[in-house]
Scaffold this motif. Sequence first.
Motif, PDB file in Angstrom:
ATOM      1  N   ALA A   1       0.858  -1.184   0.000  1.00 33.96           N
ATOM      2  CA  ALA A   1       0.000   0.000   0.000  1.00 33.96           C
ATOM      3  C   ALA A   1       0.894   1.234   0.000  1.00 33.96           C
ATOM      4  CB  ALA A   1      -0.916   0.014   1.219  1.00 33.96           C
ATOM      5  N   SER A   2       0.689   2.113  -0.968  1.00 31.10           N
ATOM      6  CA  SER A   2       1.473   3.339  -1.025  1.00 31.10           C
ATOM      7  C   SER A   2       1.272   4.131   0.262  1.00 31.10           C
ATOM      8  CB  SER A   2       1.041   4.192  -2.220  1.00 31.10           C
ATOM      9  OG  SER A   2       1.650   5.473  -2.145  1.00 31.10           O
ATOM     10  N   PRO A   3       2.360   4.629   0.861  1.00 36.29           N
ATOM     11  CA  PRO A   3       2.203   5.405   2.093  1.00 36.29           C
ATOM     12  C   PRO A   3       1.522   6.754   1.871  1.00 36.29           C
ATOM     13  CG  PRO A   3       4.507   5.316   1.440  1.00 36.29           C
ATOM     14  CD  PRO A   3       3.756   4.439   0.492  1.00 36.29           C
ATOM     15  N   LEU A   4       1.411   7.227   0.635  1.00 42.42           N
ATOM     16  CA  LEU A   4       0.801   8.532   0.384  1.00 42.42           C
ATOM     17  C   LEU A   4      -0.690   8.450   0.073  1.00 42.42           C
ATOM     18  CD1 LEU A   4       3.655  10.215  -1.660  1.00 42.42           C
ATOM     19  CD2 LEU A   4       3.101  10.494   0.755  1.00 42.42           C
ATOM     20  N   TYR A   5      -1.051   7.698  -0.955  1.00 36.83           N
ATOM     21  CA  TYR A   5      -2.450   7.658  -1.378  1.00 36.83           C
ATOM     22  C   TYR A   5      -3.130   6.336  -1.080  1.00 36.83           C
ATOM     23  CZ  TYR A   5      -1.569  12.104  -3.557  1.00 36.83           C
ATOM     24  OH  TYR A   5      -1.243  13.419  -3.765  1.00 36.83           O
ATOM     25  N   LYS A   6      -2.421   5.408  -0.457  1.00 39.32           N
ATOM     26  CA  LYS A   6      -2.957   4.119  -0.021  1.00 39.32           C
ATOM     27  C   LYS A   6      -3.391   3.208  -1.157  1.00 39.32           C
ATOM     28  CE  LYS A   6      -2.371   5.796   4.053  1.00 39.32           C
ATOM     29  NZ  LYS A   6      -0.999   6.113   4.307  1.00 39.32           N
ATOM     30  N   ASN A   7      -3.005   3.517  -2.400  1.00 42.56           N
ATOM     31  CA  ASN A   7      -3.281   2.585  -3.491  1.00 42.56           C
ATOM     32  C   ASN A   7      -2.468   1.316  -3.272  1.00 42.56           C
ATOM     33  OD1 ASN A   7      -5.008   4.294  -4.855  1.00 42.56           O
ATOM     34  ND2 ASN A   7      -3.402   5.165  -6.112  1.00 42.56           N
ATOM     35  N   HIS A   8      -3.020   0.192  -3.688  1.00 42.98           N
ATOM     36  CA  HIS A   8      -2.367  -1.104  -3.536  1.00 42.98           C
ATOM     37  C   HIS A   8      -1.743  -1.538  -4.855  1.00 42.98           C
ATOM     38  CE1 HIS A   8      -5.347  -1.020  -0.261  1.00 42.98           C
ATOM     39  NE2 HIS A   8      -4.403  -1.664   0.399  1.00 42.98           N
ATOM     40  N   PHE A   9      -0.480  -1.949  -4.782  1.00 44.23           N
ATOM     41  CA  PHE A   9       0.261  -2.401  -5.957  1.00 44.23           C
ATOM     42  C   PHE A   9       0.601  -3.876  -5.793  1.00 44.23           C
ATOM     43  CE2 PHE A   9       0.839   2.111  -5.707  1.00 44.23           C
ATOM     44  CZ  PHE A   9       0.731   2.535  -7.018  1.00 44.23           C
ATOM     45  N   ASP A  10       0.228  -4.683  -6.783  1.00 46.08           N
ATOM     46  CA  ASP A  10       0.540  -6.110  -6.788  1.00 46.08           C
ATOM     47  C   ASP A  10       2.050  -6.258  -6.953  1.00 46.08           C
ATOM     48  OD1 ASP A  10       1.093  -8.773  -7.866  1.00 46.08           O
ATOM     49  OD2 ASP A  10      -1.073  -8.972  -8.123  1.00 46.08           O
ATOM     50  N   LEU A  11       2.692  -6.958  -6.034  1.00 48.25           N
ATOM     51  CA  LEU A  11       4.154  -7.081  -6.070  1.00 48.25           C
ATOM     52  C   LEU A  11       4.636  -7.997  -7.186  1.00 48.25           C
ATOM     53  CD1 LEU A  11       5.162  -7.139  -2.303  1.00 48.25           C
ATOM     54  CD2 LEU A  11       5.138  -5.228  -3.911  1.00 48.25           C
ATOM     55  N   ARG A  12       3.779  -8.835  -7.732  1.00 54.22           N
ATOM     56  CA  ARG A  12       4.188  -9.714  -8.838  1.00 54.22           C
ATOM     57  C   ARG A  12       4.093  -9.007 -10.188  1.00 54.22           C
ATOM     58  NH1 ARG A  12       0.955 -13.195  -5.593  1.00 54.22           N
ATOM     59  NH2 ARG A  12       2.265 -14.640  -4.452  1.00 54.22           N
ATOM     60  N   THR A  13       3.051  -8.186 -10.348  1.00 60.15           N
ATOM     61  CA  THR A  13       2.777  -7.601 -11.669  1.00 60.15           C
ATOM     62  C   THR A  13       2.967  -6.098 -11.740  1.00 60.15           C
ATOM     63  OG1 THR A  13       0.434  -7.208 -11.192  1.00 60.15           O
ATOM     64  CG2 THR A  13       1.044  -9.395 -12.086  1.00 60.15           C
ATOM     65  N   GLY A  14       2.970  -5.407 -10.581  1.00 58.89           N
ATOM     66  CA  GLY A  14       3.044  -3.948 -10.557  1.00 58.89           C
ATOM     67  C   GLY A  14       1.697  -3.277 -10.747  1.00 58.89           C
ATOM     68  N   GLU A  15       0.633  -4.074 -10.936  1.00 61.28           N
ATOM     69  CA  GLU A  15      -0.688  -3.497 -11.186  1.00 61.28           C
ATOM     70  C   GLU A  15      -1.204  -2.728  -9.977  1.00 61.28           C
ATOM     71  OE1 GLU A  15      -5.259  -4.779 -12.301  1.00 61.28           O
ATOM     72  OE2 GLU A  15      -3.786  -6.341 -11.922  1.00 61.28           O
ATOM     73  N   CYS A  16      -1.717  -1.521 -10.226  1.00 54.63           N
ATOM     74  CA  CYS A  16      -2.383  -0.739  -9.194  1.00 54.63           C
ATOM     75  C   CYS A  16      -3.838  -1.206  -9.165  1.00 54.63           C
ATOM     76  CB  CYS A  16      -2.303   0.754  -9.506  1.00 54.63           C
ATOM     77  SG  CYS A  16      -3.163   1.777  -8.286  1.00 54.63           S
ATOM     78  N   LEU A  17      -4.269  -1.780  -8.049  1.00 48.10           N
ATOM     79  CA  LEU A  17      -5.596  -2.392  -7.980  1.00 48.10           C
ATOM     80  C   LEU A  17      -6.721  -1.366  -8.053  1.00 48.10           C
ATOM     81  CD1 LEU A  17      -4.983  -5.188  -5.329  1.00 48.10           C
ATOM     82  CD2 LEU A  17      -4.535  -5.177  -7.773  1.00 48.10           C
ATOM     83  N   GLU A  18      -6.523  -0.185  -7.500  1.00 42.99           N
ATOM     84  CA  GLU A  18      -7.575   0.832  -7.504  1.00 42.99           C
ATOM     85  C   GLU A  18      -7.636   1.606  -8.819  1.00 42.99           C
ATOM     86  OE1 GLU A  18      -6.629  -0.242  -3.427  1.00 42.99           O
ATOM     87  OE2 GLU A  18      -5.350   0.469  -5.027  1.00 42.99           O
ATOM     88  N   ALA A  19      -6.502   1.773  -9.470  1.00 43.84           N
ATOM     89  CA  ALA A  19      -6.434   2.579 -10.697  1.00 43.84           C
ATOM     90  C   ALA A  19      -5.383   1.960 -11.617  1.00 43.84           C
ATOM     91  CB  ALA A  19      -6.074   4.026 -10.360  1.00 43.84           C
ATOM     92  N   PRO A  20      -5.772   0.977 -12.440  1.00 42.73           N
ATOM     93  CA  PRO A  20      -4.794   0.279 -13.281  1.00 42.73           C
ATOM     94  C   PRO A  20      -3.932   1.194 -14.146  1.00 42.73           C
ATOM     95  CG  PRO A  20      -6.890  -0.879 -13.303  1.00 42.73           C
ATOM     96  CD  PRO A  20      -7.116   0.413 -12.565  1.00 42.73           C
ATOM     97  N   GLN A  21      -4.413   2.372 -14.483  1.00 40.15           N
ATOM     98  CA  GLN A  21      -3.605   3.308 -15.271  1.00 40.15           C
ATOM     99  C   GLN A  21      -2.402   3.824 -14.472  1.00 40.15           C
ATOM    100  OE1 GLN A  21      -6.678   3.918 -14.097  1.00 40.15           O
ATOM    101  NE2 GLN A  21      -6.802   6.004 -13.293  1.00 40.15           N
TER     102      GLN A  21
END
Length: 112
Positions: A72-92
């Motif tokens: 979880a990003s410490p700033l905006y709390k978006n979650h990033f998949d550690l295997r793929t780098g995908e941002c779960l809340e905002a794939p862009q």
Amino acid sequence: MPTDTLQWTAVCAADDILPNTGVCALVQGRHVAVFRIGDDQFHAIDNIDPQSGASVLSRGLVGSLGDRVVVASPLYKNHFDLRTGECLEAPQNSVRPHAVRVDGGRVLVAHG
């Protein structure tokens, strides 16, 4: 990308990363977050939070959402998949994943 065509950069000793935490490394001029999950799983993604432009993902909280291991990003709390780098809340806002391995007790991150 086949691993035999990659170049590898040693970033630290495996024991330098506490389980379930991350560190930031500079690999070929790129800020990379390297995470240790448990005792023997290692993942690497870009360290730059795409929303803020700050180099902070290595400082985020590691956990899981369903079957995904995330930070979880410490700033905006978006979650990033550690295997793929995908941002779960905002794939862009996804980040680049990096191949990582441990060899002789050293953590190596691929580039090239």
